[in-house]
Write an enzyme that holds these catalytic residues in place. Structure first.
Site, PDB file in Angstrom:
ATOM      1  N   CYS A   1       0.838  -1.196   0.000  1.00  0.00           N
ATOM      2  CA  CYS A   1       0.000   0.000   0.000  1.00  0.00           C
ATOM      3  C   CYS A   1       0.874   1.248   0.000  1.00  0.00           C
ATOM      4  O   CYS A   1       1.739   1.397   0.871  1.00  0.00           O
ATOM      5  CB  CYS A   1      -0.921  -0.001   1.214  1.00  0.00           C
ATOM      6  SG  CYS A   1      -2.090   1.370   1.240  1.00  0.00           S
TER       7      CYS A   1
ATOM      8  N   LYS B   1       2.863  -9.266   0.749  1.00  0.00           N
ATOM      9  CA  LYS B   1       2.590  -8.607  -0.534  1.00  0.00           C
ATOM     10  C   LYS B   1       3.410  -7.323  -0.582  1.00  0.00           C
ATOM     11  O   LYS B   1       3.330  -6.502   0.323  1.00  0.00           O
ATOM     12  CB  LYS B   1       1.106  -8.280  -0.692  1.00  0.00           C
ATOM     13  CG  LYS B   1       0.753  -7.612  -2.026  1.00  0.00           C
ATOM     14  CD  LYS B   1      -0.741  -7.326  -2.126  1.00  0.00           C
ATOM     15  CE  LYS B   1      -1.094  -6.750  -3.490  1.00  0.00           C
ATOM     16  NZ  LYS B   1      -0.561  -5.400  -3.700  1.00  0.00           N
TER      17      LYS B   1
ATOM     18  N   HIS C   1       3.912  -6.853  -6.682  1.00  0.00           N
ATOM     19  CA  HIS C   1       3.222  -5.947  -7.595  1.00  0.00           C
ATOM     20  C   HIS C   1       4.276  -5.264  -8.452  1.00  0.00           C
ATOM     21  O   HIS C   1       5.200  -4.656  -7.914  1.00  0.00           O
ATOM     22  CB  HIS C   1       2.410  -4.921  -6.794  1.00  0.00           C
ATOM     23  CG  HIS C   1       1.628  -3.963  -7.639  1.00  0.00           C
ATOM     24  ND1 HIS C   1       0.867  -2.948  -7.103  1.00  0.00           N
ATOM     25  CD2 HIS C   1       1.467  -3.862  -8.975  1.00  0.00           C
ATOM     26  CE1 HIS C   1       0.281  -2.267  -8.071  1.00  0.00           C
ATOM     27  NE2 HIS C   1       0.647  -2.806  -9.221  1.00  0.00           N
TER      28      HIS C   1
END
Length: 645
Positions: free
Chosen positions: A394, A429, A459
């Site tokens: 994030c 992640k 990502h």
């Protein structure tokens, strides 16, 4: 006749047909072709037309901005006919996102019936309100039933049919079939499912122990303390302060490049009393024994389709819909670890799961090893989950999320603590890195493997990029090689089964995580598994939205508050779903994430409505499922571009 002559005649006929159409329907022809636009068949194209601003879809700040501008410079003084060229004349810009959006609806509890009187079955005596007479809710059931309106829509209550008893009782907006004229709540003797289908609720006893700080976190605290030795917290604090003030330091560069000497950053236990304690007596196995990797629960990650944890839009009803369409792994919305440990009711709602989620995880976010360790212990001991995921992706600026990637000390201490603590798999992640020109995830995934992580999702963008540019799947492939044999999942720009097969071959990932692609078209999981482009009809898309609403009414309730919450989250989903362009409209399928669709019309009125970028049309769609929006309802779209029609 030669083949060349036939082609020429065919081409001349097509040109003549286009010319005739342009004369009859001039608004349907768009002559200029943009390389950044999605190519749509000519018969479905609309001309670029001036869109009118919907002032009711603006924030209060933007309304004041427009009202204070010189409206005399615009063509019309009426604010409901403002066009983009008028804004230029008024020197007003409406771009970007609406920050700090208010809830679409606020409720007055003095108009609602007391919870002690809502769900009283036939033959049962109503409960005594513990707050009466100071309770602000209504208590006159007879008067409430006189004012009760009939069902807003036909179809009955989904909770009454599925579970046998609607917990919203006489306040249910779909309760004609289970509410008696005396204000009693009927029980369905033949429900569709036996027992509750939802798990991971925060009990009152657990919440009380968390708020009073009596929960036993001894194991998590001891592991965090052991893994936090040898680091200097003061270095991390100076580095964080420098970053906040916009300064660059040598430590930043060392950490980004992954130098061996970048180990630093001891993190102190929050509000811990520094008292020297001497422990005597026998040491128990629980104090010193951690599970070996081979003794932990194993998950076969390879070949799985993973629905990304999505803030706001990745709610339980949406995950449940994606499970019916082929998603293998689901994960709850990002939850703040500190709030979970504090017993926050709203944060614990993000942990709930449906029984259809057979491979379900919880994603936590935090920057302190002590808090992350306590949160992981708490979740494993009190919920039914299959894995815990740490958010390093994030792009928030608070030391957590992708900001934690470059803080080697707290990151290592956190991962080691949680992985040693848990019996279930622990995953991470992350993004490629913090800055675009200094990716270091390929070094970090190797360290995560050595620290005990079971799987990492990468990502293919940096924190600096946020969601711009294309994801770098070649770099994800480098991470796969560096982390071997630990499985790596890739994430970024997947919109079709062709994209899926291409990136798997290109990078060698064990599986893929799908985020925006699933929000735009949840049936992407079906397309990948069946290896086809699904030219889904408007009626099928409409049915999936109806299913979402039914799931929402089951999850959030069928009273006025639950209906409006379902309406709000359907609107949030619509902000992504309207971007879908049906396969039958495309010149060259499939649709690409980075290509902007031009104005188009669907093959029927419903398909055109579902593709509208105007938030006002989204509200109309919601009213087909949930009835008219009540007075005082005001939905502010996330993006200001959706305030135009």
């Amino acid at each position: 006749m030669s083949e060349i002559t036939e082609i020429q005649i065919k081409k001349e006929k097509e040109e003549e047909q286009i010319k005739n159409e342009s004369e009859i329907h001039p608004i349907k022809i768009k002559k200029d072709i943009d390389s950044n636009e999605l190519q749509i068949k000519k018969e479905y194209l609309l001309s670029i037309r001036e869109r009118v601003l919907c002032t009711e879809l603006l924030s209060e700040k933007d309304r004041v901005l427009i009202d204070g501008a010189d409206n005399s410079k615009s063509k019309e003084n009426d604010t409901n006919t403002i066009q983009k060229e008028d804004l230029k004349l008024m020197s007003v810009k409406l771009k970007g996102q609406n920050k700090k959006r208010p809830p679409p609806m606020r409720f007055d509890i003095t108009e609602r019936i007391c919870p002690s009187l809502v769900d009283v079955a036939e033959g049962e005596e109503p409960k005594v309100c513990p707050y009466h007479p100071t309770c602000r809710y209504r208590h006159d059931v007879v008067e409430y039933m006189k004012e009760r309106k009939p069902d807003v829509l036909l179809g009955g209550c989904p909770n009454y049919r599925s579970t046998g008893r609607c917990s919203r009782g006489i306040s249910c907006l779909f309760g004609d079939e289970h509410v008696t004229s005396e204000g009693k709540n009927k029980i369905n003797p033949n429900p569709n499912s036996a027992g509750s289908e939802y798990f991971n609720f925060l009990s009152k006893d657990l919440q009380k122990s968390l708020r009073k700080k009596t929960y036993n976190f001894k194991k998590a605290e001891s592991l965090a303390k052991e893994n936090n030795k040898g680091y200097s917290y003061s270095k991390d604090k100076k580095e964080k302060d420098a970053e906040t003030n916009g300064k660059s330091t040598s430590v930043n560069v060392e950490t980004i490049k992954g130098e061996p000497n970048s180990q630093s950053l001891e993190v102190e236990e929050p509000s811990a009393k520094k008292i020297k304690m001497e422990i005597t007596g026998p040491v128990t196995d629980e104090d010193v024994i951690t599970l070996k990797p081979e003794e932990k629960k194993k998950i076969d990650w390879r070949g799985k389709l993973y629905l990304a944890p999505l803030t706001t839009v990745g709610n339980l009803p949406f995950r449940r819909l994606c499970k019916t369409l082929g998603a293998d792994i689901t994960c709850g919305e990002m939850a703040m670890a500190e709030t979970l440990v504090g017993g926050g009711q709203q944060e614990w709602a993000l942990v709930r799961k449906h029984k259809s989620e057979d491979l379900f995880g919880v994603q936590i976010c935090g920057a302190n090893p002590y808090i992350l360790g306590k949160c992981s212990q708490l979740l494993e001991e009190n919920t039914e989950i299959d894995f815990i995921d740490l958010n390093l992706g994030c792009p928030i600026d608070m030391g957590a999320g992708s900001g934690l990637m470059r803080r080697r000390g707290p990151l290592e201490s956190s991962i080691k603590t949680v992985s040693q603590l848990l019996k279930i798999p622990f995953t991470v992640k992350m993004r490629m890195g913090v800055y675009t020109d200094h990716p270091f995830a390929h070094q970090l995934v190797e360290q995560c493997r050595d620290w005990g992580v079971s799987m990492v999702t990468v990502h293919g963008r940096s924190r600096e990029q946020r969601y711009t540019r294309l994801a770098d799947w070649d770099y994800i492939g480098d991470c796969v090689k560096a982390a071997d044999p630990m499985p790596i999942f890739g994430n970024g720009d997947l919109m079709s089964y062709e994209d899926y097969e291409r990136v798997v071959d290109q990078s060698g990932v064990a599986g893929v995580m799908i985020a925006r692609g699933a929000l735009i078209k949840p049936w992407i999981f079906t397309e990948i598994k069946e290896r086809r482009h699904w030219d889904i009809s408007s009626s099928e898309r409409f049915q999936y939205m109806k299913d979402f609403c039914n799931y929402g009414l089951e999850h959030w309730g069928s009273d006025s508050q639950g209906v409006e919450r379902t309406r709000r989250f359907l609107l949030e989903w619509q902000s992504f779903a309207h971007r879908y362009v049906p396969v039958g409209l495309l010149e060259r399928p499939p649709q690409k994430m980075n290509l902007r669709p031009p104005p188009f019309q669907g093959r029927d009125d419903l398909e055109t409505l579902l593709g509208s970028p105007n938030a006002g049309d989204w509200v109309k769609i919601c009213e087909m499922f949930l009835g008219p929006a009540p007075d005082g309802f005001n939905f502010l779209p996330k993006h200001k571009a959706n305030s135009w029609k």
